[in-house]
Write an enzyme that holds these catalytic residues in place. Structure first.
Site, short mmCIF file in Angstrom:
data_model
loop_
_atom_site.label_atom_id
_atom_site.label_comp_id
_atom_site.label_asym_id
_atom_site.label_seq_id
_atom_site.Cartn_x
_atom_site.Cartn_y
_atom_site.Cartn_z
N GLU A 98 0.82 -1.21 0.00
CA GLU A 98 0.00 0.00 0.00
C GLU A 98 0.86 1.27 0.00
O GLU A 98 0.63 2.18 -0.77
CB GLU A 98 -0.89 -0.03 1.25
CG GLU A 98 -1.65 1.23 1.50
CD GLU A 98 -3.02 1.19 0.86
OE1 GLU A 98 -3.49 0.06 0.62
OE2 GLU A 98 -3.58 2.25 0.60
N ASP A 99 1.85 1.31 0.88
CA ASP A 99 2.54 2.58 1.14
C ASP A 99 3.98 2.69 0.65
O ASP A 99 4.59 3.73 0.80
CB ASP A 99 2.57 2.86 2.65
CG ASP A 99 1.18 2.94 3.24
OD1 ASP A 99 0.26 3.31 2.49
OD2 ASP A 99 1.01 2.63 4.42
#
Ligand code: MN
Length: 743
Positions: A98-99
């Site tokens: 995700e990040d």
């Protein structure tokens, strides 16, 4: 708890930070040790190194290095949920795709497809908080799909949420409210349903700390103050039982366990009693070490020993040995009359049952193997899958429907042939009918419950035996939707209504076609679209339907101009504004409130009728369509739903003192009926304190009176001062603020 330690971490040097991270990593390995197979240790290490490297420049809001979060989540997975090596690897990596630059392909290459699939599931559901309503429902559906796909996804997600709740202090107030609301609305019920009782309780307590800070602090303080007294009582209660258990040669543990702050608060609100009046501030728990074949027998033996000593309340016996809860919970609960005339709840379970009670699903799997029991969870997942398949994809009610049908406690009822069916609490005869078959549901006209005739909306109770009565002439109506709680029944009723509507709409379509022909214009897409837009309707179907049921009068079409084969609408008709909230509140002046955000301009706002906030209350602003802002108290009964579902429309708000405007609020006074008590109260309020009374009712019965007073105050301080003063009058038992219109 972990808090003081975290504060200390702010000041760590880079070297100390590294050491701390390594320490956390090692304790994770230690916790995993009994579960490690050859090669596992290397995999965990790789996952840790990838995650640490990917997050190396990131920090949490608290200032800590980001990697401490995945490490903590992995630790919760192992220690508190009982998950194993693969789940820990997923927990370590859960925020990387995700990040950071790490891709799903990287994960798959390194750890294989099983882990990649779980990470994919976790990535898909990670952004629930800031989404709008439709996305929110969609996201929740995704959570459920991944749940039925691989339940570990949701278990890791719960660990993630729990750690975020534990570290919520460093977030902004607005975020705290949103995250807390969402937690009580979705995650705590989900944790409960997965059998993670401790996690559910901790989530609720933490959320309450932010949503109702005052009540939380007050109860926590009172619990601390009464601790010694409670311990003494518990010891006195336990002593004779302990002796008996020892004489009976049981291997056991016995202790008193405090109830959670949140559950005490719930009881206070539900029963309208004070902290002192909540009788079950704790429960006694007995955990037996029994071999599998003697579990049930032993539990009942202990039950009989306890009830020989203390008198049980017959209504409060709960036998979850014969019929475990759907989340797997097994135990025997009884409430007995203890010393000093106090009711005490006693929970009897075995070690195995206790592990299931605390670690839920994961422990359940462990014990299920070889026990021959067809998993309750698998049954539950199957029901969820069905509901998801049937679900109308744009339904915003989805979350609510899902909550009532899958996340609440359940009851057991019987068919006439004695088959057991499990339904959510609150289910009606009609729900039962739909659970048998959708045709039985839609033809249902009544039921016999335990041989007695009841209407279709009759609420069922555990143990009821139900026979459904049908008629070929019956068909579902709109108000049936209010009579059912299960998702299945709701979907089937909606389908039937839609079908019915389509039939009626056909009639309207025919009428419109004829009307347009009379006017000499074409029945074509252009003209239909003009009408749909003109009446502000969502679809032609709705137009035909409204024409058929005569909500739209075809005579009005005379106002349209005709140009060739086209119609041209008159100037737009005025439609009544749609309201999302009822605004009965008396004060609509725009002064004493500042909205914090991009600008601190004063904004038009209304006070919510449901909770009637006054200056000084903890509040939040809710953006309503066309009405500016509505101010709710953070402990408003509607708050959790609003915050969880429409988080993006919430604005942080704060009061500014203003002594010129008064706000309507209400207090409820209980006490002993004494001549002159009314005049004493009114003298105090309007005489001494010069507060305006708007309405006053007093009822006295058998020497006890109850008074409701509506009055105008400037702010919370003034109200609190008043409450304290009234409490000090002789004979007054309790004084409470009430919020609702009819309260
Ligand atoms: Mn996370």
């Amino acid at each position: 708890m972990a808090e003081p330690v975290e504060i200390a971490k702010y000041n760590l040097t880079e070297d100390q930070e590294k050491k701390e991270i390594l320490r956390q990593y090692r304790s994770l390995l230690r916790a995993l040790k009994p579960k490690l197979k050859p090669g596992d240790k290397e995999l965990v290490r790789t996952a840790f190194e990838i995650a640490a490297d990917a997050h190396k420049t990131m920090r949490r809001k608290s200032g800590e290095p980001y990697i401490t979060h995945p490490l903590a989540v992995a630790m919760i997975c192992v220690e508190e949920i009982g998950l194993g090596v693969r789940s820990s690897i997923c927990a370590l990596l859960h925020d990387t795709v995700e990040d950071t630059d790490v891709t799903l392909e990287d994960v798959e290459r390194e750890f294989g497809s099983e882990i990649a699939r779980i990470i994919d599931g976790l990535t898909k559901i990670s952004n629930v908080v800031d989404a709008n309503t439709t996305q929110q429902a969609e996201n929740f559906k995704k959570i459920l799909l991944t749940l039925t796909d691989d339940p570990r996804v949701i278990l890791i997600k719960l660990a993630d949420r729990l750690h975020n709740m534990r570290t919520l202090d460093s977030m902004k107030t607005e975020k705290q409210l949103k995250i807390s609301s969402e937690t009580v609305y979705v995650y705590a019920p989900l944790a409960h349903r997965m059998g993670l009782y401790n996690i559910k309780t901790e989530m609720e307590d933490l959320a309450m700390k932010y949503l109702e800070p005052e009540a939380y602090r007050e109860i926590a303080q009172k619990l601390a103050e009464t601790k010694r007294e409670r311990t003494r009582f518990i010891n006195e209660f336990i002593r004779p039982i302990k002796d008996k258990l020892e004489q009976g040669n049981f291997n056991f543990e016995i202790y008193g366990r405090p109830k959670s702050i949140h559950s005490i608060w719930n009881k206070m609100k539900k029963k309208g009693v004070s902290f002192e009046e909540v009788y079950d501030l704790f429960a006694i728990r007995i955990i037996l070490d029994s071999p599998p074949e003697k579990e049930k027998e032993d539990c009942w033996k202990v039950y009989s020993m306890i009830t020989d000593e203390y008198n049980p309340s017959p209504e409060r016996l709960r036998d979850w040995l014969s019929n475990p809860k759907a989340n797997g919970y097994e135990a025997l609960h009884t409430t007995v009359m203890g010393p000093q005339g106090k009711w005490v709840e006693v929970q009897i379970r075995t070690k195995r049952m206790n592990e299931i009670a605390e670690k839920g699903l994961a422990a359940h799997w462990k014990y299920k193997e070889g026990s021959g029991e067809e998993g309750r969870f698998e049954q539950w997942f199957q029901q969820i899958r069905e509901a998801l398949n049937n679900q109308d994809s744009n339904s915003l009610d989805f979350l609510q429907d899902f909550k009532t049908s899958f996340l609440t406690e359940e009851i057991y009822v019987y068919t006439p042939r004695g088959d057991v069916k499990m339904l959510p609490t609150g289910a009606t005869a009609l729900d039962f009918a739909f659970s048998v078959h959708s045709m039985v549901g839609s033809k249902c006209i009544g039921a016999k419950v335990n041989h007695k005739l009841v209407p279709i909306g009759h609420k069922l109770r555990s143990g009821d035996q139900i026979e459904i009565i049908t008629s070929a002439k019956q068909k579902p109506t709109e108000d049936w939707l209010n009579l059912v709680v299960t998702a299945k029944a709701k979907t089937k009723i909606k389908d039937a209504l839609k079908e019915e509507k389509r039939k009626i709409a056909d009639e309207g379509k025919y009428l419109l076609q004829r009307k347009l022909e009379q006017m000499g214009v074409a029945f074509n897409q252009h003209n239909i679209d003009e009408l749909v837009t003109h009446y502000k309707l969502p679809s032609p179907l709705e137009l035909y339907y409204k024409i058929a049921i005569k909500t739209i009068d075809l005579k009005d079409l005379k106002d349209f101009q005709v140009m060739g084969d086209r119609i041209v609408p008159p100037k737009p008709v005025k439609l009544e504004p749609k309201e999302e909230e009822t605004l009965k509140s008396g004060n609509k002046k725009d002064a004493e409130l500042i909205i914090f955000g991009e600008s601190s301009d004063r904004i038009v706002y209304n006070l919510a009728a449901c909770c009637k906030p006054i200056p000084g209350d903890d509040v939040f602003g809710f953006v309503t369509t066309g009405k500016g802002l509505t101010i709710h108290r953070t402990n408003c009964p509607n708050a959790a739903k609003l915050l969880a579902n429409y988080g993006h429309r919430v604005v942080k708000t704060k009061w500014v003192k203003n002594k010129e405007i008064s706000f309507l609020t209400g207090i409820k006074i209980k006490g002993l009926d004494d001549v002159g008590v009314v005049s004493k109260i009114t003298n105090l309020i309007s005489g001494e304190l010069r507060i305006n009374i708007s309405a006053l009712t007093i009822e006295a019965k058998e020497g006890v009176f109850e008074g409701n007073i509506k009055l105008f105050v400037h702010d919370k301080d003034e109200l609190e001062n008043l409450v304290t003063r009234i409490k000090n009058l002789p004979g007054i038992e309790s004084v409470d603020r009430y919020d609702t219109e009819n309260g």
